[in-house]
Design an enzyme around this catalytic site. Structure first.
Site, PDB file in Angstrom:
ATOM      1  N   LYS A 144     -11.191   0.710  -2.544  1.00 14.23           N
ATOM      2  CA  LYS A 144     -10.178   1.393  -3.369  1.00 14.23           C
ATOM      3  C   LYS A 144     -10.726   1.498  -4.799  1.00 14.23           C
ATOM      4  CE  LYS A 144      -7.471   0.639   0.290  1.00 14.23           C
ATOM      5  NZ  LYS A 144      -7.655   1.480   1.457  1.00 14.23           N
ATOM      6  N   HIS A 160      -5.043  -3.073  -3.154  1.00 16.22           N
ATOM      7  CA  HIS A 160      -4.615  -2.139  -4.202  1.00 16.22           C
ATOM      8  C   HIS A 160      -4.408  -2.816  -5.557  1.00 16.22           C
ATOM      9  CE1 HIS A 160      -4.191   1.041  -1.211  1.00 16.22           C
ATOM     10  NE2 HIS A 160      -3.781   0.060  -0.417  1.00 16.22           N
ATOM     11  N   SER A 164       0.801  -1.221   0.000  1.00 20.70           N
ATOM     12  CA  SER A 164       0.000   0.000   0.000  1.00 20.70           C
ATOM     13  C   SER A 164       0.833   1.270   0.000  1.00 20.70           C
ATOM     14  CB  SER A 164      -0.946  -0.004   1.201  1.00 20.70           C
ATOM     15  OG  SER A 164      -0.232  -0.155   2.409  1.00 20.70           O
TER      16      SER A 164
END
Ligand SMILES: Cc1ncc(COP(=O)(O)O)c(C=O)c1O
Length: 383
Positions: free
Chosen positions: A239, A209, A181
């Site tokens: 995300k 991610h 991250s």
């Protein structure tokens, strides 16, 4: 109470002295723009990689679900909070990740707090990449298992630790971010998967991610054109999916176990129906528009190339500045240039590696990415 306020005050004073005190800043978001203190800034600090939080079809799906099912779930999923939208989302996530089943949790953080202790306990071993997200470390600690960290991205070190610690432990788990991250690099999943098979250690990836961004949108286990066998694929809907919620994709047996043993699943209220509807609509975009989903990585590569940094592997590119004060100064410089790039400081990253973390999204214009890189270069040369 006096002692309580004294305690809080002293802690805050120490954090102030080290420039490590944090406070949320009111921020209104409008696409790629953020408004703070009356200033409109182009944001490179948002994980909304595909800008789906504000996509018209996603917003419309959330609004329609709110009208049809209401604003909240009303209880935990095992009581009455398991509204009809969950089934479709879990089926879609499992299909995208190529697993038998999926289970949605309240958030990514809650997912790891539930999954890891449901699989490992005091008789067991957990190996973690040292830079794994805080919720992996927290889940591992909560499990009561013996926890060892291997050096970042170093499968050979993980092997050494397995050779020393695996024998005598009933079960073993290897847990890592798929995309890190704060560094944007990828875990060595093929090597870790091999170790998993050799040592009978279950590999868990946190793909917060990766989903929607790499591997044709399917995430880190599908990057570089090859599917790696990862039996526990965890992630978040907060995300690239643009909403909220966490998930685990795994075999039917593992998912059924989560639904009856993961405490953060059992003892926490289900997600609001509009949140689930939004995630389903977001998956439609991710699966239906691969060229669009490829854009954040392309922008990140453009930026990294402009600064002669190693090639970007994800939508995240760090520029390590070193000490906290320098990171704050760099962030302030970029703010004066019209960019929002929040400084990342310890304990989020190790001491001495404070940084600017640049997150690229599909809708950042190339010209702005280049202007940003030029501003970073100017600032670095001035230091
Ligand atoms: C790698 C990683 N895992 C988990 C999380 C937590 O997910 P959530 O925000 O859904 O709680 C985050 C970020 O917030 C993350 O970066």
């Amino acid at each position: 109470m006096r002692s309580l306020d004294d305690f809080a005050g002293q802690k805050l004073a120490a954090l102030d002295a080290a420039q490590l005190r944090r406070a949320p800043v009111v921020t209104a978001r409008d696409g790629i723009w953020a408004e703070r203190d009356g200033r409109r800034l182009l944001s490179f600090s948002c994980n909304d990689y595909l800008n789906l939080s504000q996509h018209p079809a996603v917003v419309a799906a959330a609004a329609a679900a709110a009208v049809r099912y209401g604003a909240g779930a009303g209880s935990a999923r095992l009581v009455t909070g398991n509204h009809p939208l969950y089934e479709e989302l879990e089926r879609r996530l499992a299909a995208l990740k190529g697993t038998e089943a999926a289970c949605v949790f309240g958030s990514g953080y809650l997912a790891n707090l539930g999954i890891i202790p449901a699989l490992a306990g005091p008789d067991d071993l957990i190996l973690l990449d040292e830079l794994s997200h805080a919720c992996i470390h927290a889940g591992a600690k909560l499990s009561g298992a013996a926890v060892h960290s291997y050096r970042h991205g170093d499968a050979a070190h993980a092997e050494e630790l397995l050779l020393v610690h695996r024998a005598g432990k009933a079960r073993a788990l290897i847990a890592t971010d798929g995309v890190f991250s704060m560094d944007g690099d990828l875990a060595p999943l093929a090597a870790l998967s091999q170790l998993g098979r050799r040592f009978d250690a279950w590999l868990l990836t946190d793909d917060a991610h990766g989903l929607g961004v790499i591997g044709g949108g399917r995430g880190s286990s599908f990057s570089n054109g090859a599917a790696v066998d990862v039996p526990l694929q965890m992630g978040t809907l907060s995300k690239a999916v643009g909403g909220y919620g966490g998930y685990l994709c795994a075999s039917r047996a593992v998912i059924d176990l989560m639904r009856t043993r993961a405490r953060s699943f059992i003892y926490s209220t289900g997600l609001p129906p509009p949140v689930i509807a939004a995630a389903i609509a977001a998956l439609d975009v991710i699966e239906g528009e691969p060229a669009y989903a490829a854009l954040p990585l392309r922008k990140a590569k453009l930026f990294a190339r402009a600064l002669n940094l190693p090639e970007a592997q994800s939508a995240i590119v760090p520029v390590i500045v070193g000490n906290t004060e320098a990171a704050l100064k760099a962030s302030e410089f970029l703010q004066n240039e019209g960019f929002l790039v929040v400084a990342i400081r310890p304990p989020t990253v190790p001491a001495g590696t404070a940084r600017l973390r640049f997150a690229f999204t599909a809708q950042h214009p190339d010209a702005e990415v280049e202007r940003l890189a030029a501003a970073v270069r100017r600032h670095m040369l001035r230091r």
